[in-house]
Design a protein around this motif. Structure first.
Motif, PDB file in Angstrom:
ATOM      1  N   SER A 110      23.289 -57.058   6.554  1.00 41.82           N
ATOM      2  CA  SER A 110      22.747 -55.718   6.681  1.00 41.82           C
ATOM      3  C   SER A 110      23.212 -54.280   5.635  1.00 41.82           C
ATOM      4  N   SER A 111      24.919 -55.572   5.145  1.00 39.07           N
ATOM      5  CA  SER A 111      25.975 -54.232   4.544  1.00 39.07           C
ATOM      6  C   SER A 111      25.786 -54.982   3.000  1.00 39.07           C
ATOM      7  N   GLY A 112      24.896 -55.474   3.055  1.00 36.46           N
ATOM      8  CA  GLY A 112      24.656 -56.043   1.385  1.00 36.46           C
ATOM      9  C   GLY A 112      24.683 -57.847   1.362  1.00 36.46           C
ATOM     10  N   PHE A 113      25.080 -58.544   2.249  1.00 35.44           N
ATOM     11  CA  PHE A 113      24.814 -60.088   1.753  1.00 35.44           C
ATOM     12  C   PHE A 113      24.017 -60.530   2.183  1.00 35.44           C
ATOM     13  N   PRO A 114      23.902 -61.539   1.025  1.00 36.04           N
ATOM     14  CA  PRO A 114      21.801 -61.766   1.529  1.00 36.04           C
ATOM     15  C   PRO A 114      22.021 -62.904   2.895  1.00 36.04           C
ATOM     16  N   HIS A 115      20.963 -63.411   3.044  1.00 35.96           N
ATOM     17  CA  HIS A 115      20.266 -64.834   3.881  1.00 35.96           C
ATOM     18  C   HIS A 115      20.757 -64.094   5.733  1.00 35.96           C
ATOM     19  N   ALA A 116      20.859 -63.148   5.926  1.00 37.09           N
ATOM     20  CA  ALA A 116      20.456 -62.268   7.850  1.00 37.09           C
ATOM     21  C   ALA A 116      19.820 -63.371   8.381  1.00 37.09           C
ATOM     22  N   ARG A 127       8.988 -49.328  13.939  1.00 39.14           N
ATOM     23  CA  ARG A 127      10.609 -49.516  14.398  1.00 39.14           C
ATOM     24  C   ARG A 127      11.350 -48.780  15.993  1.00 39.14           C
ATOM     25  N   ARG A 128      11.077 -47.361  16.285  1.00 34.01           N
ATOM     26  CA  ARG A 128      10.771 -46.625  17.560  1.00 34.01           C
ATOM     27  C   ARG A 128      10.599 -48.025  18.404  1.00 34.01           C
ATOM     28  N   SER A 129       9.297 -48.358  18.887  1.00 37.79           N
ATOM     29  CA  SER A 129       9.003 -49.439  19.849  1.00 37.79           C
ATOM     30  C   SER A 129       9.796 -50.871  19.528  1.00 37.79           C
ATOM     31  N   VAL A 130      10.079 -51.421  18.249  1.00 37.84           N
ATOM     32  CA  VAL A 130      10.894 -52.978  18.454  1.00 37.84           C
ATOM     33  C   VAL A 130      12.011 -52.638  18.963  1.00 37.84           C
ATOM     34  N   THR A 131      12.796 -51.604  19.023  1.00 35.12           N
ATOM     35  CA  THR A 131      14.915 -51.246  18.583  1.00 35.12           C
ATOM     36  C   THR A 131      14.422 -51.299  20.039  1.00 35.12           C
ATOM     37  N   ALA A 147      21.366 -56.917  16.169  1.00 33.93           N
ATOM     38  CA  ALA A 147      21.943 -57.482  14.313  1.00 33.93           C
ATOM     39  C   ALA A 147      20.749 -57.231  13.023  1.00 33.93           C
ATOM     40  N   TRP A 148      20.913 -58.604  13.280  1.00 28.31           N
ATOM     41  CA  TRP A 148      19.278 -59.023  12.644  1.00 28.31           C
ATOM     42  C   TRP A 148      18.237 -57.618  12.757  1.00 28.31           C
ATOM     43  N   TRP A 149      18.249 -56.776  13.619  1.00 31.23           N
ATOM     44  CA  TRP A 149      16.810 -55.999  13.378  1.00 31.23           C
ATOM     45  C   TRP A 149      17.564 -55.557  12.236  1.00 31.23           C
ATOM     46  N   GLN A 150      18.352 -54.372  12.806  1.00 30.05           N
ATOM     47  CA  GLN A 150      19.186 -53.583  11.982  1.00 30.05           C
ATOM     48  C   GLN A 150      19.253 -53.642   9.764  1.00 30.05           C
ATOM     49  N   ALA A 151      18.988 -55.318   9.970  1.00 34.79           N
ATOM     50  CA  ALA A 151      19.163 -55.630   8.699  1.00 34.79           C
ATOM     51  C   ALA A 151      17.810 -55.635   8.495  1.00 34.79           C
ATOM     52  N   HIS A 152      16.769 -55.843   8.921  1.00 41.76           N
ATOM     53  CA  HIS A 152      15.027 -55.878   8.491  1.00 41.76           C
ATOM     54  C   HIS A 152      15.051 -55.123   7.427  1.00 41.76           C
TER      55      HIS A 152
END
Length: 269
Positions: free
Chosen positions: A74-80, A203-207, A221-226
Motif C-alpha cells: 500500500s506504500s508503493g511496492f508491487p504485488h499486494a 468503499r464504506r460498506s466494504v470497510t 491491509a489488502w483493502w487499504q492497498a486496493h
C-alpha cells in the motif's frame, strides 16, 4: 463545492466542514476511514469508536508477515496479496443495510444509492472490483447509461407553454398497462457528485463489513492497498448559484389545476 478545512480534532481524528455537513476522517497508518455527519456530537462519537477499531487492527496486523507485506504494497511496492476468499457484494450491502443504514440522518438518500450499487455490483465479489471494472462503471454511470441524471432544463420542460410535457410516472404506467405505446425516456448525464457519493458508499460498506465480521485483521491491509481505495474520485460538483425566478414560480402556480389549492397559495403569497 466550497470547503472549510478545520484540521485535527484530536489525535488520529480530523474534521472538515462541507457545505453544512461535517466530514470526519480517522487516520491510523496504514489504515484510514471517513464518514459524513450532520452534527459534531454524532461524528465525534463515530470517529472515537473507529479509532479504537483501527488501533486494534494495526496491533493485530503487526504480528502477521502476510499483512506486513500488504502494508508495504500500500506504500508503493508491487504485488499486494489478493483477497483469499470471494465475498459476495450482495452480502456486504445486506450487512450495511441492516446495521449501518438505520443510524444515518440521511438514510433515505443512502438507501437509494445502496439499491443502485446492489443492482450493478450485487452479483460480483469484492476481489472482482478491479481498476478496469470501476473505470467502466464510472464511464457508464457519468454518461447516464446506468440510470439517467436530471434534465438540465427541467424547469422549462415542466412549464412548457405548448402543452407538450413529459408523461408522469403514473401516466406511463397507465399507458403501458393499457397496451399503449410509451415513449422512451431521454438519457441525461449524471453529476460527478452522484458518482462520488456512490463510490464513497461502496468503499464504506466494504470497510464496515470487514470490521463488523472480524475480517479486518485478515483483509484490512489488502483493502487499504486496493485500487478502489486509492483512486481519485470524480471532481466535486459546483455549488448552486441561482434561485428560482419569479417567472418559474408563476409557471408552477399556473400549472396547478386544483382551484382550492391555488386560492390557498395565492392568499399565502
Amino acid at each position: 463545492m466550497s470547503k472549510k478545512q478545520n484540521g485535527r480534532l484530536e489525535k488520529h481524528i480530523y474534521v472538515e466542514e462541507r457545505s453544512g455537513s461535517l466530514r470526519f476522517k480517522v487516520v491510523v497508518p496504514p489504515f484510514q476511514d471517513s464518514a459524513t455527519f450532520s452534527t459534531m456530537e454524532e461524528g465525534a462519537l463515530w470517529a472515537r469508536r473507529r479509532r479504537v477499531e483501527l488501533l486494534e487492527s494495526k496491533a493485530s496486523n503487526l504480528a502477521s508477515p502476510e499483512l506486513l507485506h500488504a502494508v508495504s504494497a500500500s506504500s508503493g511496492f508491487p504485488h499486494a496479496p489478493k483477497a483469499p476468499l470471494p465475498i459476495k457484494l450482495s452480502d456486504v450491502f445486506d450487512s450495511y443495510q441492516h446495521n449501518d443504514l438505520p443510524k444515518l440522518t440521511g438514510k433515505d438518500a443512502e438507501a437509494s444509492r445502496l439499491e443502485r450499487l446492489r443492482k450493478w455490483f450485487g452479483e460480483r465479489t469484492v476481489d472482482q472490483l478491479d481498476e478496469t471494472l470501476i473505470d467502466e462503471w464510472k464511464k457508464n454511470r457519468l454518461g447516464g447509461k446506468l440510470g439517467s441524471g436530471r434534465d438540465p432544463n427541467r424547469a422549462a420542460t415542466m412549464s412548457a407553454s405548448d402543452g407538450v410535457k413529459p408523461l408522469t410516472k403514473h401516466q406511463r404506467y397507465t399507458r403501458k398497462k393499457a397496451g399503449k405505446e410509451v415513449p422512451s425516456l431521454p438519457i441525461y448525464p449524471v453529476s460527478t457528485q452522484t458518482a462520488r457519493h456512490e463510490l464513497n458508499l461502496l468503499r464504506r460498506s466494504v470497510t464496515k463489513y470487514f470490521s463488523r465480521e472480524n475480517r479486518w485483521p485478515t483483509y484490512g491491509a489488502w483493502w487499504q492497498a486496493h485500487s478502489l481505495m486509492r483512486m481519485q474520485l470524480p471532481g466535486a460538483a459546483e455549488p448552486r448559484n441561482r434561485r428560482v425566478s419569479d417567472n418559474e414560480l408563476l409557471a408552477v402556480f399556473n400549472s396547478i389545476k386544483d382551484m382550492a389549492a391555488r386560492l390557498i397559495l395565492g392568499n399565502g403569497h
